[in-house]
Every structure is written in structure tokens, then in C-alpha cells.
Enzyme design. Structure first.
Site, PDB file in Angstrom:
ATOM      1  CG  ASN A  55      -1.821   5.628  -0.571  1.00 56.96           C
ATOM      2  OD1 ASN A  55      -1.803   6.834  -0.794  1.00 56.96           O
ATOM      3  ND2 ASN A  55      -1.995   4.728  -1.516  1.00 56.96           N
ATOM      4  N   GLY A  77      -1.274  -4.777  -2.220  1.00 55.32           N
ATOM      5  CA  GLY A  77      -0.023  -5.499  -1.991  1.00 55.32           C
ATOM      6  C   GLY A  77      -0.058  -6.202  -0.639  1.00 55.32           C
ATOM      7  CB  THR A 123      -3.669   3.748  -7.579  1.00 54.04           C
ATOM      8  OG1 THR A 123      -3.964   2.720  -6.650  1.00 54.04           O
ATOM      9  CG2 THR A 123      -4.935   4.267  -8.170  1.00 54.04           C
ATOM     10  CD  GLU A 174      -3.212  -4.238   3.425  1.00 56.58           C
ATOM     11  OE1 GLU A 174      -3.974  -4.671   4.308  1.00 56.58           O
ATOM     12  OE2 GLU A 174      -3.504  -3.292   2.673  1.00 56.58           O
ATOM     13  CB  SER A 211      -5.088   3.554   0.723  1.00 55.64           C
ATOM     14  OG  SER A 211      -4.832   2.190   0.664  1.00 55.64           O
ATOM     15  CB  SER A 212      -6.935   1.106  -4.201  1.00 51.85           C
ATOM     16  OG  SER A 212      -6.326   2.044  -5.042  1.00 51.85           O
ATOM     17  CB  SER A 260      -0.905  -0.014   1.238  1.00 48.22           C
ATOM     18  OG  SER A 260      -1.673   1.137   1.239  1.00 48.22           O
ATOM     19  N   GLY A 261       0.600   2.147  -0.925  1.00 51.46           N
ATOM     20  CA  GLY A 261       1.349   3.400  -1.005  1.00 51.46           C
ATOM     21  C   GLY A 261       2.581   3.307  -1.885  1.00 51.46           C
TER      22      GLY A 261
HETATM   23  N1  ATP Z   1       5.052   8.066 -10.030  1.00 52.41           N
HETATM   24  C1  ATP Z   1       4.694   8.850  -9.040  1.00 52.41           C
HETATM   25  N2  ATP Z   1       5.013  10.151  -9.083  1.00 52.41           N
HETATM   26  C2  ATP Z   1       4.664  10.970  -8.101  1.00 52.41           C
HETATM   27  N3  ATP Z   1       3.995  10.570  -6.985  1.00 52.41           N
HETATM   28  C3  ATP Z   1       3.644   9.282  -6.901  1.00 52.41           C
HETATM   29  C4  ATP Z   1       3.968   8.350  -7.914  1.00 52.41           C
HETATM   30  N4  ATP Z   1       3.490   7.162  -7.550  1.00 52.41           N
HETATM   31  C5  ATP Z   1       2.893   7.338  -6.363  1.00 52.41           C
HETATM   32  N5  ATP Z   1       2.970   8.605  -5.960  1.00 52.41           N
HETATM   33  C6  ATP Z   1       2.441   9.175  -4.724  1.00 52.41           C
HETATM   34  O1  ATP Z   1       2.234   8.145  -3.820  1.00 52.41           O
HETATM   35  C7  ATP Z   1       0.876   8.092  -3.423  1.00 52.41           C
HETATM   36  C8  ATP Z   1       0.440   6.675  -3.255  1.00 52.41           C
HETATM   37  O2  ATP Z   1       0.414   6.076  -4.511  1.00 52.41           O
HETATM   38  P1  ATP Z   1      -0.710   5.037  -4.900  1.00 52.41           P
HETATM   39  O3  ATP Z   1      -2.009   5.483  -4.423  1.00 52.41           O
HETATM   40  O4  ATP Z   1      -0.561   4.802  -6.318  1.00 52.41           O
HETATM   41  O5  ATP Z   1      -0.254   3.800  -4.120  1.00 52.41           O
HETATM   42  P2  ATP Z   1      -0.870   2.341  -4.144  1.00 52.41           P
HETATM   43  O6  ATP Z   1       0.238   1.415  -4.289  1.00 52.41           O
HETATM   44  O7  ATP Z   1      -1.933   2.303  -5.137  1.00 52.41           O
HETATM   45  O8  ATP Z   1      -1.460   2.214  -2.744  1.00 52.41           O
HETATM   46  P3  ATP Z   1      -2.741   1.410  -2.262  1.00 52.41           P
HETATM   47  O9  ATP Z   1      -2.442  -0.013  -2.392  1.00 52.41           O
HETATM   48  O10 ATP Z   1      -2.899   1.840  -0.880  1.00 52.41           O
HETATM   49  O11 ATP Z   1      -3.826   1.868  -3.145  1.00 52.41           O
HETATM   50  C9  ATP Z   1       0.112   8.826  -4.475  1.00 52.41           C
HETATM   51  O12 ATP Z   1      -1.024   9.431  -3.937  1.00 52.41           O
HETATM   52  C10 ATP Z   1       1.106   9.848  -4.937  1.00 52.41           C
HETATM   53  O13 ATP Z   1       1.068  10.973  -4.111  1.00 52.41           O
END
Ligand code: ATP
Length: 972
Positions: free
Chosen positions: A168, A395, A123, A397, A171-172, A118-119
Site C-alpha cells: 500500500n 488488518g 483508511t 498480516e 499504509s497506516s 493492508s491496502g
Molecule cells: N473506495 C476507494 N476508492 C478508490 N480508491 C480506493 C478506495 N479505497 C482504497 N482505495 C485505494 O487503495 C489505497 C489503499 O487504501 P487504504 O490506504 O485505505 O488501505 P488500508 O486498508 O487503510 O491499508 P493500511 O492498513 O495499509 O493502512 C488507497 O491509497 C487508494 O488509492
């Protein structure tokens, strides 16, 4: 060839290293590739330089930068479009582009699997891929709408499925798999979303620092006053229990009100009607009101404390208030045909209330996804389609307190790891063996054993949990743990307080069990496992919801649910089934991997925590992945396919290789200068070790394609020109044909005319001696003209010459007259050249004999009237008058001659001479003689002219000039 190839290789290698400004951009090029430390060091070096992407072969490793790097704009899309994977620095666009091109060129479904905790940026990566596909794919007005829908589906899903967690801010809280459908031109036609295991417990409970799903805050902060009033809400998130538990109603840098407008406009793009939108917000608001229903307890019976909230819910959902109130505080149990209604105590009422909220929200979310799918469905085009799948799923946890949700999430990750092993490690090694390729076996941990521990029928954790949930009697979380210990207690990946050794016991509580996942050990608290797995919603509450008039609730709580006797699957079983379906979907596609890594737990942009990263590197299986890449072959193709694709690169295989495909490929790779270590020839396939070799071949193929295209173009041009030429030739033949026909027609006409002329001539000839008539008219005229021409050429030259051209019958009379006239003219001419003295002598002599030789005198007179001396006029007057009468006769003769010859008129010089006479002679002459034949009777102007000229060419001078001159001379 070998040396030049080697030099080229060197250059390529240097170029690759030059591009690796920091560290190596492909871990395959890492010197110490077995060492985890140097792996992490490479990631760290690049991260510090804002180079967040690195490859392991074709797998992309991405480290979350937590800041905007400005590397996703349109220029980057353009830069990465249609460029080979290794040509540019690693990027998420490169993966998207390669998968997209493979999909188009090979017509095979692709899927991009994004994993990480997560984070870590999953996404964001999936959004960037969607953005790239929308920007780089085929553009046309009819697909722009589809692209809009695909892109706008995100904010809606995020509003209802994402939440702020401690790890996050966005977070999805559900797993998402999205299929995008493309046509043969690469234009997106539609899409389909599958959602997995929404974390619905978040609706009723949030940990400190966390929030509920975004939509609750967006609605409260963003809805206008009218809407808020309609929903019986106030613009204060803190007033609502389901929003305030985490004590964090706002997120730094997030404008919920603005986001609400984004969601509203996105809803209209994905075909939401106003009623549907209103119904959606009413349900969302009603859940907030459900959360605010408080209960007190009297005599063990729950009493609703917030009646106002209940009435708001009933107004919003359109269900009877009393039914809902009863359902919230009572439970109807049916046992052996009897129905018993028992009141709920406060805890049970709270449980029922929360169950209602979770069920309503979850069903609403499913309905929303269904609605999105309807909107994204490809309704327009059938025919060949390919799919691009995008998996953005939670991912691994590992928390302080891990519960049923973490168990499901980690189970999902075990399954994905299995898939990775199946597709990349196991299948790969099996294939090498099958193909007889020398292969150094890579030791890897096969997590199938853990998957079996969780999902095995009757013996797995899920089976035991289900059994406990379904069995009659007092099943509790503790009895579940007991049963688990009994069933899987001896499993090497299972631990609990009871079965653990003394040392491990210290790290476990009695209500906990530990699973040794492939990514690490996770300890789960059994508390709530049964309830969460049962996902019980009391029948009374279901009944209340079926009475709802809200159009979404009506759909999500159908009446049939009440009558159905079949017990629905437990949550774990449902999840297991949907994961198995997902694995089938993914197995049928060509996978591309993006492994996301979170650099620190503090969401900081410049912090790289080696331990945290190291842990993720381990559980993402990156080291094993690298080892397989280094040992294995990046690419394989059946000989036939390889030959078919690249045969144009070698003269011996182009255009067709007649022998075995394997021999053809051997010739081809030799021609391409592959080094012996670059490839292996299997039984049915060619194996290429490094992607670079393949990309070079592909580059050469691309180049060749241009050459071939030029040849095809030239051939086509030649063909079309030839076709044009043939058309022109045909047209020319046709025109020539018409021309010839026209000329032949003309010739025929001419011949016909000639025949007519000849015919007329012959007829004329036959009847030439007859009086002039229609038949001989022309012939006779010609004969006359010809005779005159002949005559003119053969006129006697002197008075002594008695010859005369014989005349045809028609000209005989005229000929005689002319001969006479000509003889006289010759005589006069002769006289003209006699000297004055001789003349005088002759004259005196002649005058004497004049009377007796009247004829001669007349002739002399005719030619020389004006040369007779004046003094002789008087002497010879009587004779003169007589001669004058004779002149008149001459003229008449001449005219008759002309008339007979059909000549137009009297010659002008003659007339002029005539009119030069004194008036009385002239009058005298003219009275008796004047007659000019009409022009119309003549042959032709030309004929007339020729005849006139020939007859009078010598006379001109004599009549017009010589005669007056002589006359004057003689007078003097
Ligand atoms: N390539 C990137 N460039 C800039 N910021 C990023 C990038 N990837 C992620 N982030 C930052 O990190 C944060 C978390 O990313 P994201 O929501 O994609 O994580 P995740 O893996 O989908 O988490 P979760 O599993 O909790 O949904 C985003 O809100 C953004 O602020």
C-alpha cells in the site's frame, strides 16, 4: 389487509431485485448462501461493474476498486442523507448515515469498525465516513471549525504515521481509534484519538521498495531553502540512510512537496504555534541526521564517523554535543550501587543510535496525537453528548518473514474477532436462548482459545516473552522460544520445530514458531522479539535527551524518567493493556462493521483474484457472519420500547395501551401485517427477522410522524388562535366597559343637566309672577314663547270673533296690545274685501261722519292710508294730520308690544310701508317714534322667527303687496 400487504411485499421485493442490477446487493438474499464460491462470485460480478459495496445484513463489505469511481461527491452525500439503509444501493455513506441517525435518535454511542488487510481500503473508508459526517451533520458556524479540525487532523496523522509499503502506497503504520463527540442536535463538538502500536522500526529500517514515514520525504522535498538550511538538510532524500534503504524515495503519483504544504496548513488549523511547528520539523530533521551517524570500530570500541551529523543534531535539539557523543558510544550500568561506564562496540552503538531514533520519533508521534487531542477537545459545551467511534486498525498480516510487529498486529485482529463474536454471534445466540426463541445453533469458531494462548497470565506467549525480557541472566530469542515450547507446546494452536510432527517440521525453521490464527497459520521468526519487546533506550541517551532545549523533546523526555525506579511495561504488555481498554470502549457502543477486501496484491483496478479474495473472506469471518444473519433476527427490541416507539401506528395502541406491553406489541404487529415468519415474540423482546421489515415499519412511523406533526401543529395553531381570540375578547370587553362608562358618564351629565333644567323650571314656575329675575327668566321666556305659539294658533279668524287666548301674567300687557292690533288688522282685512262701489258709497257716507267718528277713521287710516283717493287728502287734511299722529302712536304701541314680548325689531313689511310714505310724513313719524329693541334681549333666533312668522304671516301680503296695489287702484 393480508393480500394488499402481500402485493406490497412483492413490489418491495421486486424493487429490491431491480436495484440489484448485478448479483445481489445483500448477501442475505443469496440463494446458495452457504457456498463460499457463490459468495465470491457475487462479489466479483459486482466488482466488475464497479459496484464495490455489498451488504451482509447491516455489515458492509467493500472491495478496493483502486480507482476513483466518482461516488463520494456532495450529490451522494445528499442522496444518502436520512434515507433508510435498504432504500439505496449499498454505500459507505449508508452505514455512516444509519449509525449517525441511530446515535441521534436513540442517544446511544455508536462505533464503526473498519477491518481488512493492508491496502484493503480501511483508511479511505474512514476518511469517507468523516467526510460524510462533516457534510451531513448539523451546520452552524461554531461547529464548522470543529469539522475542519477533524478533517485536517488526517493529513497530519498520515504524514507522521503512514508510509509506502509494498502492499500500500499510503499504509497506516499505526492503529487508530477516533471518537467524535456530538451534541443532542447532532453537531460535532470535538474528538479524541487513540493511537496503537506505531511501527517505529520503520524509522530505522525499510524493506526494499518501501519508504520511511511520509513526513521525512515531505520535509526534504517540500521545505523551502531557508528551512532546509536551518535544519542542515539537503534536498536529496538519497543522502539520508533512514530514507534510502528501500531504494524507493519517490512514490508514483504522489507529490511530497505539495503534501508538505498541506501538512503545514493543517498544522495551523489544529492550533500549532510557529515554535511548535519548528520544533516538530527540527526533531524530524535530527532523526535523519542520527541515521547518518556512522561508526567505525577501534579495539572493540565504536567511534563516531560523522561528527558533523552529531553537531547538527545537537544544534537542532539543543543538547550538549559531548553528552550526546558519549551516550552514543558508551553505556553506564548501575549494579548494586556501583556505576560502571562501558564503551559500546560498533553494533551496540548502531543499536543505541537506532533505539534513540525510534524512541524520539515514537514519543514525538505520541506528543503529536496528544496535541491533536487538545485541539479537538470539546471545551465549549457540556450537557448530553453522544459518541461516534471510528476504528481504523491494521488488518491481519501474513508475510514471508513475520516478526514481533506481525505478532502484535495479528493478536489485535484476534481480539477484534473476539469482539465480533461476542457482539454478534455469541451474545446473539445466548439471547435467543434466554428469550426462548427457537434457534438453529450456528457453528462458528470461537477464537477465544487463540486469544488465551497469546494473552493468558503466566501461560500465554506475552507472559513468557515478558518473563524472558525481565529475568536476569542471558535471555535471548532462542531461550524465549525454548520457554515458549515448554509452556504452550501442547496447545493445539501452537507449533514449533520441536513440538511439530515430522511432516510439519519440514515447513518450520528451528527459530520459528507458528500460531494457528483464526484467519490462518502464521509463522513468526523469534529473532528480535526480546529487543523489540524490551524497547530499550540506554539511560545515557535518555539523559542526553532530557538536556534538550527543543520544546517537544523536553516534554517527551522528562527528567523524572531518569529518577524513576519503576521499570516501564514491555511493549507487548502495553499493547495488551491498550487493546483491553479498546475492547471495553467498543463493547460499550453499538457496533457497525465495514469489512474491506483487497481484490489483488498488485494495486490494480481491474483485477479480481479469487484466491486472495477467498482468503480474506475466510479470515474476515464473512461466511459465518452470513450464516448467522440468515438464521437469526436482524433486530430486537424490548416490548416496552417497541410499543413506545411505534404505538402511533395502530389505533388500538394509540395514544396509550392500557394492557401488557407484550399484548400491545402483538396487536401492533398484527395491525402492521407482519407475516408469522417475519418476527418472533420472546420473553421480553420482539425479534424481527429481516431489516427490511423494520425499515418498512420505520418508514410508516416516519410518515405517521408527519401526520402527528400536522395534528400537533393544528392543535397548536388552534390553541394559539384561541389564545389570541381570548386576548381580543378581553380587549373588546375592556373597550366596551370603557364605552359604557363613558356613555353612563354622559347620561349622568345629561341627567344632571335635566335636573338643573327641571329645578330651574320649577323655581321659575314658583316665581313666575314676580318681576323677571335670574331665577324665573327662563321660565318666563318659555311661557312667553309658549303663549305666543298658542296665540298664533288660536287667533280669532273674523272681526266678529271676540275670543282671545288668555295670557299669563308676564304677557298680559303685550296680549292686550296684540289683541288690539289684531282686531284692527282684521278690520282692515275686512275692508280690503269690500267692492269699489260699496267703498265709494260708504266713503261718501263716511266722509260725512268722519269728523264725528274720528276713532273709526283713524283705524281705517291706519290700514288704508294709501288707499284714500288723492282728492280727499285736501278735504280731510286736518283730520289726516291728526290721524298721522295717531299712526305714530300705533307704531310706538307696536314697538312697545314687541319690546314687551322681547321681539327683535319691527316687522320689515311694516317698515317698508312706513318708508313708502312721502318724506315729510316719514320724517315726522320717525322723529317721534324711531326705536328698535336690541337683538340681545331676544329669546332665540328660532323663537323670534316663529313669533314673527305667526304674527305676520298674513300681513306680509297685505302690507307689501296688497296695500300699494289698492292705493294705485283707488287713485285711478
Ligand atoms: N473506495 C476507494 N476508492 C478508490 N480508491 C480506493 C478506495 N479505497 C482504497 N482505495 C485505494 O487503495 C489505497 C489503499 O487504501 P487504504 O490506504 O485505505 O488501505 P488500508 O486498508 O487503510 O491499508 P493500511 O492498513 O495499509 O493502512 C488507497 O491509497 C487508494 O488509492
Amino acid at each position: 389487509m393480508g393480500t394488499s400487504c402481500y402485493v406490497a411485499e412483492e413490489i418491495m421485493e421486486n424493487a429490491l431485485h431491480a436495484r440489484d442490477r448485478v448479483g445481489v446487493q445483500d448477501f442475505v438474499l443469496l440463494e446458495d448462501y452457504r457456498n463460499e464460491k457463490s459468495f465470491i462470485e457475487n462479489l466479483k460480478k459486482r466488482f466488475k461493474e464497479n459496484l464495490i459495496y455489498t451488504y451482509i445484513g447491516s455489515v458492509l463489505v467493500s472491495v478496493n476498486p483502486y480507482k476513483d469511481l466518482g461516488i463520494y461527491q456532495k450529490e451522494y452525500v445528499d442522496q444518502y442523507r436520512n434515507v433508510n439503509f435498504y432504500e439505496l444501493p449499498p454505500h459507505v455513506f449508508a452505514i455512516a448515515d444509519t449509525a449517525y441517525r441511530f446515535m441521534r435518535e436513540e442517544c446511544r454511542d455508536q462505533c464503526i469498525l473498519i477491518s481488512g488487510e493492508s491496502g484493503a481500503g480501511k483508511t479511505e473508508a474512514s476518511k469517507k465516513i468523516l467526510q460524510y459526517l462533516a457534510a451531513a451533520s448539523y451546520h452552524a458556524t461554531q461547529v464548522e471549525h470543529v469539522k475542519d479540525k477533524l478533517l485536517t487532523s488526517n493529513p497530519v496523522l498520515e504524514a507522521f504515521g503512514n508510509a509506502k509499503t509494498n502492499r500500500n502506497d499510503n499504509s497506516s503504520r499505526f492503529g487508530k481509534y477516533m471518537d467524535i463527540e456530538f451534541n443532542f442536535m447532532g453537531a460535532p463538538l470535538g474528538g479524541h484519538i487513540l493511537n496503537y502500536l506505531l511501527e517505529k522500526s520503520r524509522v530505522v529500517h525499510q524493506n526494499p521498495g518501501e519508504r520511511n514515514f511520509h513526513i521525512f520525504y515531505q520535509l526534504v522535498m517540500g521545505a523551502d531553502d531557508n528551512l532546509l538550511q536551518k535544519l542542515f538538510l539537503q534536498r536529496e532524500p538519497e543522502l539520508y540512510y533512514y530514507m534510502n534503504q528501500g531504494n524507493s524515495t519517490t512514490v508514483y503519483g504522489v507529490d511530497d512537496a505539495a503534501q508538505f504544504q498541506v501538512v503545514k496548513s493543517a498544522l495551523s488549523v489544529i492550533d500549532f504555534t510557529e515554535e511548535e511547528e519548528e520544533a516538530l520539523f527540527m526533531i524530524t530533521a535530527s532523526i535523519l541526521h542520527v541515521g547518518n551517524i556512522g561508526f567505525s570500530e577501534e579495539n572493540g570500541q565504536a567511534i563516531i564517523a560523522q561528527e558533523k551529523s552529531v553537531s547538527s543534531i545537537c544544534k537542532l535539539l539543543g543538547c550538549p554535543e559531548d553528552v550526546l557523543k558519549d551516550a552514543l558510544t558508551h553505556r553506564t550500568i548501575e549494579a548494586r550501587g556501583d556505576t560502571v561506564v562501558s564503551p559500546l562496540n560498533r553494533d551496540q552503538a548502531i543499536y543505541a543510535r537506532d533505539a534513540l531514533s525510534k524512541a524520539v520519533y515514537e514519543r514525538q508521534f505520541k506528543w503529536l496525537v496528544q496535541k491533536l487531542n487538545n485541539s479537538l477537545e470539546n471545551k465549549s459545551e457540556s450537557g448530553r453528548r453522544t459518541l461516534m467511534g471510528l476504528l481504523d486498525i491494521y488488518g491481519f498480516e501474513i508475510f514471508q518473514n513475520n516478526s514481533f510487529e506481525q505478532f502484535c498486529i495479528n493478536y489485535c485482529n484476534e481480539k477484534l474477532q473476539q469482539l465480533f463474536i461476542e457482539l454478534t454471534l455469541k451474545l446473539e445466540q445466548e439471547e435467543y436462548r434466554r428469550e426462548g426463541i427457537e434457534w438453529e445453533t450456528i457453528e462458528y469458531f470461537n477464537n477465544k482459545i487463540i486469544c488465551d494462548l497469546i494473552e493468558k497470565q503466566h501461560k500465554g506467549v506475552i507472559s513468557v516473552l515478558d518473563e524472558e525480557c525481565l529475568r536476569p541472566g542471558d535471555a535471548t530469542d532462542v531461550t524465549f522460544l525454548d520457554k515458549l515450547e515448554t509452556t504452550v507446546g501442547t496447545h493445539p494452536h501452537f507449533l514449533s520445530y520441536k513440538v511439530a510432527d515430522n511432516k510439519t517440521k519440514k515447513s518450520l525453521y528451528r527459530e520459528e514458531f507458528r500460531l494457528k490464527h483464526y484467519a490462518g497459520d502464521v509463522t513468526y521468526k523469534v529473532e528480535g522479539f526480546l529487543d523489540k519487546n524490551n524497547d530499550l533506550l540506554y539511560r545515557d541517551l535518555k539523559k542526553a535527551m532530557t538536556k534538550s532545549s527543543n520544546l517537544i523533546t523536553k516534554c517527551t523526555f522528562p527528567d523524572c524518567e531518569l529518577t524513576s525506579k519503576k521499570r516501564p511495561d514491555t511493549v507487548a504488555t502495553q499493547f495488551k493493556k491498550s487493546l483491553s481498554q479498546l475492547m471495553d470502549i467498543l463493547m460499550s457502543k453499538e457496533p457497525w462493521y465495514i469489512r474491506c477486501i483487497k481484490p489483488n496484491d498488485n494495486k490494480l483496478s481491474a483485477q479480481f483474484d479469487d484466491t486472495i479474495v477467498g482468503h480474506q473472506v475466510k479470515y474476515l469471518g464473512l461466511m459465518e457472519n452470513l450464516r448467522v444473519r440468515r438464521a437469526g433476527f436482524a433486530y430486537r427490541r424490548p416490548y416496552e420500547d417497541f410499543l413506545k416507539r411505534y404505538k402511533c401506528l395502530c389505533p388500538s395502541t394509540w395514544p396509550d395501551y392500557q394492557g401488557n406491553a407484550i399484548d400491545g406489541v402483538e396487536k401492533l404487529v398484527n395491525h402492521l401485517g407482519y407475516k408469522s415468519d417475519d418476527y418472533r415474540m420472546g420473553k421480553t423482546k420482539l425479534f424481527i427477522r429481516l431489516p427490511r421489515t423494520l425499515f418498512e415499519t420505520e418508514d410508516a412511523f416516519e410518515q405517521k410522524k408527519h401526520d402527528l406533526a400536522t395534528i400537533i401543529q393544528a392543535k397548536f395553531h388552534g390553541y394559539s388562535q384561541k389564545k389570541k381570540f381570548l386576548q381580543m375578547k378581553m380587549a373588546a370587553t375592556l373597550i366596551a366597559c370603557y364605552c359604557r362608562r363613558y356613555l353612563a358618564k354622559k347620561l349622568l351629565e345629561k341627567r344632571r343637566w335635566a335636573v338643573k333644567v327641571i329645578h330651574r323650571f320649577i323655581k321659575g314656575f314658583i316665581t313666575r309672577n314676580e318681576p323677571e329675575n335670574e331665577e324665573n327668566k327662563h321660565f318666563v321666556q318659555c311661557v312667553k314663547a309658549e303663549y305666543l305659539r298658542r296665540l298664533a294658533q288660536n287667533l280669532p279668524k273674523s272681526v266678529l270673533d271676540k275670543s282671545w287666548a288668555p295670557a299669563p301674567v308676564s304677557c298680559r300687557k303685550a296680549s292686550e296690545l296684540l289683541q288690539d292690533m289684531h282686531r284692527k288688522w282684521l278690520a282692515r282685512k275686512y275692508c280690503k274685501f269690500i267692492s269699489a262701489e260699496s267703498k265709494a258709497q260708504a266713503l261718501s257716507h263716511r266722509l260725512k261722519v268722519l269728523a264725528s267718528r274720528q276713532e273709526i277713521c283713524l283705524h281705517l287710516f291706519v290700514g288704508r292710508l294709501n288707499v284714500i283717493p288723492v282728492n280727499l287728502y285736501l278735504q280731510t287734511l286736518p283730520h289726516f294730520l291728526l290721524n298721522l299722529w295717531n299712526l305714530g302712536r300705533l307704531t310706538r304701541t307696536l314697538i312697545t308690544c314687541f319690546h314687551l314680548l322681547n321681539l327683535p325689531c319691527l316687522p320689515i313689511p311694516y317698515l317698508r310701508t312706513l318708508f313708502g310714505l312721502p318724506w315729510f310724513f316719514r320724517t315726522l313719524f320717525l322723529r317721534g317714534q324711531f326705536f328698535i329693541p336690541s337683538l340681545h334681549g331676544s329669546n332665540s333666533v328660532l323663537d323670534q322667527k316663529v313669533v314673527a312668522d305667526d304674527l305676520f304671516k298674513n300681513k306680509k301680503q297685505s302690507y307689501s303687496q296688497s296695500v300699494p296695489k289698492l292705493f294705485v287702484e283707488n287713485r285711478l
